[in-house]
Write an enzyme that holds these catalytic residues in place. Structure first.
Site, PDB file in Angstrom:
ATOM      1  N   ASP A  14      53.040  43.122  54.447  1.00  0.00           N
ATOM      2  CA  ASP A  14      53.781  43.169  53.185  1.00  0.00           C
ATOM      3  C   ASP A  14      54.202  41.793  52.683  1.00  0.00           C
ATOM      4  OD1 ASP A  14      53.472  45.878  53.127  1.00  0.00           O
ATOM      5  OD2 ASP A  14      55.404  46.283  54.099  1.00  0.00           O
ATOM      6  N   ARG A  94      70.681  40.101  59.113  1.00  0.00           N
ATOM      7  CA  ARG A  94      70.465  39.873  57.684  1.00  0.00           C
ATOM      8  C   ARG A  94      71.355  38.808  57.056  1.00  0.00           C
ATOM      9  NH1 ARG A  94      65.668  41.239  58.651  1.00  0.00           N
ATOM     10  NH2 ARG A  94      65.166  43.444  58.608  1.00  0.00           N
TER      11      ARG A  94
END
Ligand code: ARG
Length: 416
Positions: A14, A94
């Site tokens: 991706d 994150r």
């Protein structure tokens, strides 16, 4: 002049496709940034694919130590588990990835950053919130959110543009890995009635076929931070990696749950987190000795709140700073050793000791050296039970003589 964009790059299909797509469809000069939080698969292949896809640079930052020191260990000190089970490996990574993307963008004078998170998950929220908080002027492009390419379309796009597609593409799962754990979703897991196929697991042995011989280790903590195994002082990365490998061998840390995503979806997720499960178990055992009862109770509440805020992408907030301050303060005397057994998927604490332990053998013992004043218990109980008695006689016993049904109504078929 062509504007620059920094793409959070995993090296998978991706983000390799995204590298090309950002040039072709959005006209950016693309710089790929891979943040190494541990256990990254196939880094060389990733570098190659980034270049094949036309990235001007493909950088890898080793952020393992910062990840553990500033993100994972505070969460360990808090005993943070989302919905009581998920040690938050992906979620903890994150905000750091977001910060490093911003730093890179500043270094290159980029005007935008990009990531390949889908529009249905938590990761996009965590990254976007971190990035806009740290750098409100940067444009954020969520490539998967915007191009909505199916898997097949992505493969076709890659082939057309000469980007090599790695074999592991055969895997039907979406995975994310770092030192604190491995997350797996999608594919056959989408049916919560179906047992996870054996191929889902990659770090952990099936507890049923794990070694019969247990591993027994002594983990030392200083102020709630693990610092040594079996008396050997280790740096954080080595320590966590060692527990991850050893725990994996003994089938520790498998989690299979349906969790509530921030975007409102219930989702079936699999986690492998041998080091996290071992360390949280040991840390809680040490807190039993070193924290007073109200501190333990408060910490349990804080743990839930802490886990939620990490999960929900609210790392860079005042609420987090304040909760973290409570957690830090609570750890001052959480120093000591825990002996733990890893065996066939189970972690069992066998012993614990601490220099400033609140446990007092003289008070607990039933032996001759008992210092507890048993007579004092009578007076205590009298006062403790006083309001209970008053209420029972003035109110509860008016309705029923023996209070058998105080907590549940009479069941059908029960004779009285
Ligand atoms: N559900 C977990 C979380 O929100 C794991 C996400 C896994 N991410 C992934 N790209 N597969 O933290």
């Amino acid at each position: 002049m062509t504007e620059k964009i920094v793409l959070a790059y995993s090296g998978g299909l991706d983000t390799s496709v995204a590298t090309k797509w950002l040039q072709e469809e959005r006209g950016y000069e693309v710089h790929c940034l891979t943040v190494d939080l541990g256990n990254l698969p196939d880094m060389e292949g990733a570098q190659r694919r980034g270049e094949e896809a036309g990235a001007l640079s493909v950088d890898v930052i080793d952020a393992k130590a910062d990840f553990l020191n500033y993100f994972v260990f505070p969460a360990l000190q808090a005993n943070a588990l989302y919905q009581g089970e998920y040690p938050l490996a992906t979620a903890l990574g994150r905000p750091l990835i977001g910060k490093l993307l911003v730093d890179k963008a500043r270094e290159l004078g980029a005007t935008a950053v990009a990531h390949g998170c889908t529009g249905k998950g938590n990761d996009q929220v965590r990254l976007d919130v971190a990035i806009t908080t740290l750098a409100p002027d940067l444009t954020i492009i969520g490539t998967a959110r915007e191009n909505e390419m199916s898997r097949d379309a992505a493969i076709e796009y890659a082939t057309k543009h000469g980007i090599s597609v790695r074999q592991t593409l055969a895997s039907p799962y979406s995975t994310d890995e770092n030192l604190w754990g491995r997350s797996v979703e999608c594919g056959e897991l989408e049916d919560p009635w179906a047992e996870p196929p054996e191929g889902v697991w990659s770090w952990t042995t099936d507890p049923g076929s794990a070694p019969d011989e247990p591993a027994i280790l002594e983990i030392s903590f200083e102020q709630g931070i693990p610092v040594a195994i079996d008396g050997e002082r280790l740096d954080p990365v080595t320590l966590v990696q060692r527990l991850s490998d050893l725990g994996g061998k003994h089938g520790i840390g498998r989690v299979d749950m349906v969790e509530d995503r921030l975007v409102g979806i219930k989702s079936r997720e699999i986690y492998e987190a041998p080091a996290a499960v071992t360390l949280i178990t040991a840390h809680k055992a040490l807190e039993q000795l070193t924290l007073a009862k109200p501190q333990i109770r408060m910490k349990e509440r804080v743990a839930q709140e802490y886990a939620d805020l990490v999960y929900n992408g609210l790392w860079y907030t005042g609420h987090h700073r304040d909760l973290a301050a409570y957690v830090q303060s609570s750890q001052q005397d959480v120093t000591g050793e825990v002996r733990i057994r890893l065996w066939r998927g189970t972690t069992t604490v066998l012993g614990k000791q601490a220099a400033y332990s609140l446990y007092s053998k003289e008070l607990a013992t039933y032996g001759d050296d008992d210092l507890f004043d048993q007579k004092a218990a009578q007076g205590f109980i009298k006062l403790h039970g006083l309001s209970v008695q008053v209420q029972a006689h003035r109110q509860l016993l008016r309705e029923s003589k023996d209070l058998l049904h105080l907590a549940a109504p009479e069941r059908d078929g029960e004779s009285d």
